[in-house]
Write a protein that holds these residues in place. Structure first.
Motif, PDB file in Angstrom:
ATOM      1  N   LEU A   4       0.793  -1.116   0.079  1.00 35.15           N
ATOM      2  CA  LEU A   4      -0.053  -0.014   0.030  1.00 35.15           C
ATOM      3  C   LEU A   4       1.036   1.297   0.175  1.00 35.15           C
ATOM      4  CD1 LEU A   4      -2.468  -1.202   2.700  1.00 35.15           C
ATOM      5  CD2 LEU A   4      -2.856  -1.279   0.262  1.00 35.15           C
ATOM      6  N   TYR A   6       1.160   5.425   0.430  1.00 37.39           N
ATOM      7  CA  TYR A   6       0.373   6.607   1.217  1.00 37.39           C
ATOM      8  C   TYR A   6       1.190   7.811   1.046  1.00 37.39           C
ATOM      9  CZ  TYR A   6      -3.458   3.838   3.081  1.00 37.39           C
ATOM     10  OH  TYR A   6      -4.596   3.147   3.139  1.00 37.39           O
ATOM     11  N   PRO A  88      -6.499   5.490   5.776  1.00 34.86           N
ATOM     12  CA  PRO A  88      -5.717   6.516   6.188  1.00 34.86           C
ATOM     13  C   PRO A  88      -6.004   7.097   7.348  1.00 34.86           C
ATOM     14  CG  PRO A  88      -7.308   7.205   4.734  1.00 34.86           C
ATOM     15  CD  PRO A  88      -7.375   5.708   4.460  1.00 34.86           C
ATOM     16  N   LYS A 110      -4.247   7.435  -0.280  1.00 32.26           N
ATOM     17  CA  LYS A 110      -3.546   6.122  -0.731  1.00 32.26           C
ATOM     18  C   LYS A 110      -3.486   6.439  -2.095  1.00 32.26           C
ATOM     19  CE  LYS A 110      -4.958   1.255  -1.256  1.00 32.26           C
ATOM     20  NZ  LYS A 110      -5.817   0.284  -1.069  1.00 32.26           N
ATOM     21  N   GLU A 112      -3.041   5.107  -5.851  1.00 28.40           N
ATOM     22  CA  GLU A 112      -3.408   3.839  -6.591  1.00 28.40           C
ATOM     23  C   GLU A 112      -2.496   3.800  -7.841  1.00 28.40           C
ATOM     24  OE1 GLU A 112      -7.226   2.057  -5.605  1.00 28.40           O
ATOM     25  OE2 GLU A 112      -7.383   3.730  -4.151  1.00 28.40           O
TER      26      GLU A 112
END
Length: 135
Positions: A4, A6, A88, A110, A112
């Motif tokens: 992931l 961020y 988040p 996030k 993506e």
């Protein structure tokens, strides 16, 4: 579990016990990106590195390696204990060695986009090279 990515922000406050001011919050503010892979966190804030772990989704331990050109790096180790770590979100952290230093880390958004994720990985490698850390 897949990685992931961020967008993050970190703010550090040093409380001067002798000279406390109401809005004396920021002695360090920076933003960058973090990669969460399982229970590990790796990322960068401009030229500073962050690395950490999430323990049982109840605590977070973060090390900040602050880059100082032509000087030794500064190291901070922060911890947070909460009921549940979710993203988040933002988390209050205390410096492990000096209780007069605290921080807030914000996992803002996030990321993506695959091309941006690859760029984040590239930047992380170049920031690690500044600190002479073996990839």
């Amino acid at each position: 579990m897949k990685k992931l990515y961020y967008k993050i922000e970190l703010r550090i406050k040093r409380i001067d016990v002798c000279n406390v001011k109401e809005n004396d919050w920021t002695s360090y503010v920076s933003d960058g990106y973090a990669i969460i892979d399982g229970n590990t966190i790796k990322g960068f804030l401009t030229n500073d590195l962050i690395e950490g772990i999430i323990s049982n989704y109840e605590s977070m331990h973060i090390q900040l390696i602050e880059y100082k050109e032509n000087e030794k790096d500064n190291f901070f180790t922060f911890s947070n204990f909460s009921r549940l770590i979710e993203f988040p979100n933002e988390y209050y952290l205390e410096e492990d060695q000096n209780k007069n230093i605290s921080a807030i880390i914000c996992f803002i958004k996030k990321e993506e986009n695959v091309l941006r994720q690859k760029r984040i990985e590239e930047i992380l490698k170049s920031v690690k090279a500044l600190h002479q850390i073996i990839p």
